[in-house]
Design a protein around this motif. Structure first.
Motif, mmCIF file in Angstrom:
data_model
loop_
_atom_site.group_PDB
_atom_site.id
_atom_site.type_symbol
_atom_site.label_atom_id
_atom_site.label_comp_id
_atom_site.label_asym_id
_atom_site.label_seq_id
_atom_site.Cartn_x
_atom_site.Cartn_y
_atom_site.Cartn_z
ATOM 1 N N GLU A 589 0.827 -1.201 0.000
ATOM 2 C CA GLU A 589 0.000 0.000 0.000
ATOM 3 C C GLU A 589 0.861 1.250 0.000
ATOM 4 O O GLU A 589 0.581 2.215 -0.724
ATOM 5 C CB GLU A 589 -0.938 -0.002 1.212
ATOM 6 C CG GLU A 589 -2.166 -0.868 0.976
ATOM 7 C CD GLU A 589 -2.954 -1.095 2.260
ATOM 8 O OE1 GLU A 589 -2.702 -0.405 3.261
ATOM 9 O OE2 GLU A 589 -3.836 -1.974 2.225
ATOM 10 N N ALA A 590 1.943 1.205 0.805
ATOM 11 C CA ALA A 590 2.830 2.371 0.851
ATOM 12 C C ALA A 590 3.466 2.612 -0.508
ATOM 13 O O ALA A 590 3.550 3.758 -0.979
ATOM 14 C CB ALA A 590 3.912 2.157 1.908
ATOM 15 N N ALA A 591 3.885 1.513 -1.175
ATOM 16 C CA ALA A 591 4.517 1.658 -2.490
ATOM 17 C C ALA A 591 3.507 2.164 -3.514
ATOM 18 O O ALA A 591 3.804 3.046 -4.320
ATOM 19 C CB ALA A 591 5.108 0.328 -2.937
ATOM 20 N N THR A 592 2.282 1.619 -3.446
ATOM 21 C CA THR A 592 1.246 2.071 -4.367
ATOM 22 C C THR A 592 0.965 3.549 -4.150
ATOM 23 O O THR A 592 0.807 4.314 -5.103
ATOM 24 C CB THR A 592 -0.045 1.267 -4.149
ATOM 25 O OG1 THR A 592 0.286 -0.109 -4.053
ATOM 26 C CG2 THR A 592 -1.024 1.485 -5.292
ATOM 27 N N ALA A 593 0.917 3.945 -2.876
ATOM 28 C CA ALA A 593 0.604 5.338 -2.557
ATOM 29 C C ALA A 593 1.675 6.282 -3.067
ATOM 30 O O ALA A 593 1.401 7.444 -3.351
ATOM 31 C CB ALA A 593 0.442 5.500 -1.048
ATOM 32 N N THR A 594 2.927 5.799 -3.190
ATOM 33 C CA THR A 594 3.960 6.675 -3.722
ATOM 34 C C THR A 594 3.955 6.667 -5.247
ATOM 35 O O THR A 594 4.755 7.348 -5.879
ATOM 36 C CB THR A 594 5.362 6.260 -3.255
ATOM 37 O OG1 THR A 594 5.519 4.870 -3.560
ATOM 38 C CG2 THR A 594 5.565 6.487 -1.779
ATOM 39 N N GLY A 595 3.058 5.884 -5.854
ATOM 40 C CA GLY A 595 2.916 5.927 -7.302
ATOM 41 C C GLY A 595 3.739 4.909 -8.060
ATOM 42 O O GLY A 595 4.019 5.092 -9.233
ATOM 43 N N GLN A 600 7.239 -2.098 -10.767
ATOM 44 C CA GLN A 600 8.198 -1.497 -9.839
ATOM 45 C C GLN A 600 8.017 -2.050 -8.435
ATOM 46 O O GLN A 600 8.991 -2.289 -7.716
ATOM 47 C CB GLN A 600 8.024 0.026 -9.820
ATOM 48 C CG GLN A 600 8.605 0.702 -11.066
ATOM 49 C CD GLN A 600 8.246 2.168 -11.140
ATOM 50 O OE1 GLN A 600 7.153 2.566 -10.717
ATOM 51 N NE2 GLN A 600 9.144 2.964 -11.684
ATOM 52 N N ILE A 601 6.761 -2.268 -8.060
ATOM 53 C CA ILE A 601 6.518 -2.839 -6.731
ATOM 54 C C ILE A 601 7.145 -4.226 -6.652
ATOM 55 O O ILE A 601 7.803 -4.577 -5.673
ATOM 56 C CB ILE A 601 5.002 -2.911 -6.446
ATOM 57 C CG1 ILE A 601 4.424 -1.501 -6.348
ATOM 58 C CG2 ILE A 601 4.743 -3.673 -5.156
ATOM 59 C CD1 ILE A 601 2.937 -1.486 -6.135
#
Lengths: 687, 352
Positions: A589-595, A600-601
């Motif tokens: 979620e944190a990675a998704t939130a940073t775009g 990439q995730i």
């Protein structure tokens, strides 16, 4: 004062990985350069070899002779329950065996398990291998209780006397890494030819999983539960048997399950000794006669047994529901009633040949198929051999011939290859990735020379350096000492052969298994397809893997390679997927939130997080590969596996034990190094 | 509270040090620092040992509810394990009803646990393979008491903790609160005289926790056992305790009644704890009044303060008064005075 130009200072400045790789490259280059003047750098001279194998043989034989009377007595003691079980299983009318299995299935897991038991045994009955199967079952029925009692006692003892725990762990490690065939030779000498050897071997092989799970289970009992038992005023005995062991029952049932599977696998392997007319023997016999239809049928019977035993004992560990015992007794009654009713007309199980025509048919179809597609199959085999396995084994300079590649390898090509490698290495080093660059260099060197022709100082340095990076000075020292024992005992060439075949298999498993694991991690659909295949591959006793590869590719290294891959790929798939899907959701979620994009995730978050788990998978794959390597000796491999198998035939204890030990050493070294890397990653991630 | 009788529990200079060869290291450290516990603890830490409990001394009177409060890692759980001999204390003296349990043999400890001691655990410690009734009856089973007899006794305590009807359930089928009721029942089944509770309510959610605290107080009112109760929750400590010992880094920094802790914290650490506490609800008039013979006569505007009133209640009655007012005991006799301003000041005392 050291200046920047001081090579020592520059060396010190590098990361441990780069230092290790640099050292390895230097030693390799040195060996290559000096080989013409000092041939002893290439191959370890025979004159320097110690007759360690003979020593081991002499000493062991003396010891074995000394305890032989006791062993023979023990062997006779064990033969009573074994013959008893055999007699009982064979005399019992088959409807009753069928009924009991179904009823037990019901008790353990309700309708699905009952159905599994019924259909499974019906298949065995229809196959016409009923009596052979009962013989195998009799061996398992006696060896497993022995293994459970011995393993359980070892586990409890290790739990009660913490001082001996490390020693017990080490012994269990060795018992599980020493290849199964290696046990057989000394046992053969001790107990004489006959099924009792198989029985004892399988008991030895099946005890460690039980011991391990008992230790683990007792360790994992909630401390509050242990303390509650103490505060209830129980004696140690009461605490252990009334509280701790029952609380650990789930884990212990896992041990029972693993123990059963190990015993079954070993009983079938032990068929190579012969003398008991069991189902493993049947597979071996038909395989030797190239009757692949029959061999496949017998192999399927083994698989059915494995699946039934595995799923039923697995249900003991997971199932919590209680099933109605009235159904259990009802099923028993029905089977007895059927037996009595049809007593006179009950056909002999050997008369069931419903599947014999199928087997014949399959056999013919296979023959037709292999004849029709012989060219294609050969092309596959030769392609893999010429372009993959052979260069890896003996190096490009020897593998590239007009006969294989269509042209001859020249010194110029060697130079060009090395130059290309050096160029790539420099580019990588210049971009700050010195370690990768050096690894490329090492890879080029290995490819050019071939694993079996590698100079021994290079192998020692490389392994030592790798161990140093993975686990520090102590591990490096251990690895060097262990490898040196192989070197001086004259098993070095064979060890390198084994290393080559298992290395090639592990590499293939890592690439294919890793990719499959990633695919299964991103696509639930793929996992739904792959998972049952993995389950199946893990349940099948090692032996059975040989049948299909033999059918299509005959005896040879490529068949062995395929058999090893088929068995060893499973952990790689499982662990890769498990590691990737168990990334904590808040990280994603944190990675998704940073775009970050999904790719990439995957690359930046999930893969690094999964690295320790994936490394554990690799570790398992390596150990599986070594285990299968020895079995694959049956269908033609060279190296240590073959030596172990030959020693069995010649009752050469020295060779069998030494080669087995060498095999265990290779497995242990690989295990410790990979574990070291996994541990380092875990610590780096703070797990 | 303390009387001439032997205390139910006595601890004198108890140390629990972890690490191999701890006993030797401790005595070396103590002699090296001239018996200064702080110095010895520092030396042990430097030597790689963990002095989890350092030089702890206290008494617990019979029937007293003694709470040991501290944050995680303060050594409170280790201390209760030393007292219940789940751990062998490294040094010091621990007596239960006068008997030295550090020196007690294995057999004697089993006897003590069967007859005298009971314990409740934070994560319940229920045996997963036994039903509620079997769990509760287990301490009787190990004594070899027959099934019908032990089940009858178990039924009594199951009813006492309000679990009637769930006897045949397995622990996994119960909620957290119900599980801890089973744990409590099991520890009570042998009619223990000393009852250890190791953070019994910490794993429960706040509503259930409060409910169980209340029931626990009712049970205690009935049974009047001696209790050592561990908690990390100051409110729980203040609510339940007769006396509280506050632990920090292995040492007891203060022992006192709830009012002492709230109104007269021994140091900044304790003060920090009591900061968030609504003092008016925990301190009583008794703790701020001046007792003495020069008590004023009850006038017409006597607000009728009692010694046992909380400060909040007392202040509500004399909000508009500016003169010292008399304080009565339970029988109504005047036993002292208190100035309303003192009441207000006590509430404000540590707000700086």
């Amino acid at each position: 004062m050291t200046t920047r130009s001081d090579p020592v200072a520059i060396f010190r400045h590098q990361t441990p990985g780069a230092q290790a790789a640099l050292l390895t490259v230097l030693v390799g280059a040195l060996c290559l350069a000096l080989e013409p003047v000092a041939p002893w750098l290439g191959a370890w001279p025979t004159a320097w070899t110690l007759p360690a194998t003979d020593w081991v043989g002499t000493v062991t034989e003396a010891v074995l002779q000394a305890i032989k009377p006791v062993a023979r007595w023990f062997s006779r003691l064990l033969s009573y329950p074994m013959n008893g079980a055999d007699w009982l299983l064979n005399i019992t009318p088959w409807p009753i065996v069928l009924g009991v299995t179904t009823a037990v299935g019901w008790l353990l897991g309700g309708v699905p398990m009952a159905l599994l038991g019924f259909l499974g045994l019906s298949f065995v009955l229809a196959s016409g291998y009923w009596s052979e199967s009962m013989n195998t079952l009799a061996l398992v029925a006696v060896s497993v209780p022995v293994a459970l009692v011995v393993g359980g006692a070892i586990g409890i003892l290790a739990n009660e006397v913490p001082r001996i725990k490390t020693a017990v762990d080490a012994v269990l490690d060795v018992m599980q890494t020493v290849p199964t065939f290696a046990y057989l030779t000394p046992l053969l000498l001790l107990f004489g030819f006959g099924p009792v050897v198989g029985l004892i071997a399988s008991a030895i092989y099946a005890a460690p999983p039980m011991a391990r799970n008992v230790i683990l289970g007792l360790e994992r009992v909630d401390p509050d539960i242990k303390e509650a038992a103490i505060m209830s005023g129980g004696t140690r005995w009461q605490q252990l048997f009334q509280v701790e062991l029952p609380s650990a029952s789930t884990q212990i049932m896992v041990g029972v399950n693993q123990s059963l599977m190990a015993a079954l696998s070993m009983v079938i392997i032990a068929a190579v000794i012969g003398g008991f007319d069991d189902i493993g023997w049947e597979v071996l016999l038909t395989m030797r006669k190239a009757q692949f239809g029959q061999s496949l049928l017998a192999g399927l019977v083994i698989v059915v047994f494995a699946v039934v035993i595995d799923r039923m004992s697995g249900a003991m560990a997971t199932e919590r529901k209680k099933h109605d015992t009235r159904v259990f007794y009802g099923l028993l009654l029905v089977s007895v009633a059927v037996t009595l009713l049809f007593w006179a007309r009950l056909p002999n199980p050997a008369e069931f040949t419903a599947l014999a025509p199928v087997a014949d048919h399959v056999d013919q179809a296979l023959t037709t198929f292999t004849v029709a597609n012989g060219a294609t199959l050969d092309a596959i085999k030769n392609g893999a051999m010429f372009y993959g396995l052979l260069p890896l084994r003996i190096g490009l300079d020897q593998a590239v011939l007009p006969f294989t590649w269509g042209f001859a390898w020249t010194a110029g090509m060697s130079a060009a290859l090395f130059a290309a490698g050096a160029g790539l290495c420099l580019v990588l080093a210049w971009r700050g990735r010195l370690t990768s660059g050096l690894m490329v260099m090492i890879g080029v060197g290995v490819l050019e020379t071939g694993i079996t022709n590698l100079p021994w100082p290079f192998v020692l340095t490389g392994a030592g350096a790798l161990a140093w990076v993975a686990g520090g000075r102590r591990l490096a020292l251990t690895v060097l000492v262990l490898l040196s024992t192989i070197l001086v005992s004259g098993l070095w060439d064979r060890a390198l052969l084994s290393l080559y075949l298992s290395g090639a298999s592990v590499f293939a498993c890592t690439v294919v298994g890793g990719a499959t694991g990633v695919l299964c991690a991103v696509s639930p659909l793929a996992w739904r397809v792959v998972r049952p295949i993995c389950d199946m591959l893990q349940t099948i006793p090692l032996f059975v893997f040989l049948i299909p590869v033999l059918m299509f590719f005959q005896i040879g290294e490529f068949s062995a390679f395929l058999a090893i891959c088929a068995y060893a790929i499973v952990p790689m798939i499982r662990y890769t997927r498990h590691g990737l899907v168990s990334t904590p959701p808040d990280l994603i979620e944190a990675a998704t939130a940073t775009g970050a994009t999904p790719w990439q995730i995957m690359r930046d978050v999930r893969t690094p997080y999964a690295a320790p788990t994936i490394l554990l998978g690799l570790n398992q794959t390596i150990l599986y590969g070594f285990a299968m390597l020895v079995i694959a000796a049956l269908i033609g491999t060279t190296g240590l596996g073959q030596s172990i198998y030959l020693a069995l035939g010649q009752a050469d204890v020295g060779l069998g034990l030494s080669a087995g030990a060498a095999m265990a050493i290779l497995a242990l070294i690989a295990d410790r190094i990979v574990q070291g890397f996994a541990e380092e990653r875990r610590q780096a991630l703070g797990l | 509270m303390t009387d001439a009788k032997t205390p139910a529990i006595t601890c004198r200079n108890v140390w629990q040090v972890f690490g191999s060869g701890a006993k030797q290291a401790l005595s070396t450290a103590l002699s090296g620092s001239g018996n200064d516990p702080q110095g010895a603890a520092d030396q042990l830490l430097k030597g790689g040992f963990i002095p989890a409990v350092q030089d702890v001394s206290f008494d617990v009177a019979e029937g007293e509810l003694f709470v040991i409060m501290g944050l995680s890692g303060s050594g409170k759980s280790t201390l209760i394990r030393a007292i219940s001999r789940l751990l062998q204390a490294t040094a010091g003296e621990i007596r239960i009803e006068g008997e030295d349990i550090v020196a007690a043999g294995k057999q004697r400890m089993i006897e003590l646990r069967r007859n005298t001691l009971g314990m409740v655990f934070q994560h319940f410690g229920l045996f997963p393979h036994m039903t509620v009734a079997e769990n509760v009856a287990y301490p009787l089973r190990v004594q070899g008491i027959g099934r019908s007899q032990r089940m009858a006794k178990a039924q009594e305590v199951i009813d006492l903790v309000g679990l009637g009807g769930r006897e045949e359930n397995f622990p996994r089928e119960l909620s957290g609160g119900q599980r801890q009721r089973v744990g409590i029942a099991r520890s009570l089944v042998t009619d223990c005289k000393v009852w250890f509770l190791d953070e019994p309510f910490s794993a429960l959610d706040p509503l259930i926790r409060r409910q169980l605290q209340d029931e626990f107080l009712q049970i205690q009112a009935k049974l009047k056992t001696t209790i050592v109760f561990i908690t990390h929750d100051i409110n729980e400590a203040l609510k339940l305790a007769d006396r509280i010992a506050i632990m920090r880094d292995g040492r007891i920094v203060q022992i006192g009644t709830p009012a002492d802790i709230v109104l007269r914290p021994a140091d900044d650490y304790v003060r920090e704890f009591s900061k968030d506490v609504a003092k008016g609800q925990h301190a009583h008039v008794r703790s701020v009044m001046q007792s003495g013979p020069d008590a004023p006569v009850a006038g017409p505007d006597d607000p009728g303060l009692k010694t046992g009133m909380t400060l909040d209640a007392a202040l509500a009655r004399c909000m508009s008064l500016y003169e010292p007012v008399p304080v009565h005991d339970d029988s109504g006799a005047i036993v002292g005075t208190v100035h309303p301003a003192d009441l207000a000041a006590a509430l404000q005392a540590d707000e700086t």
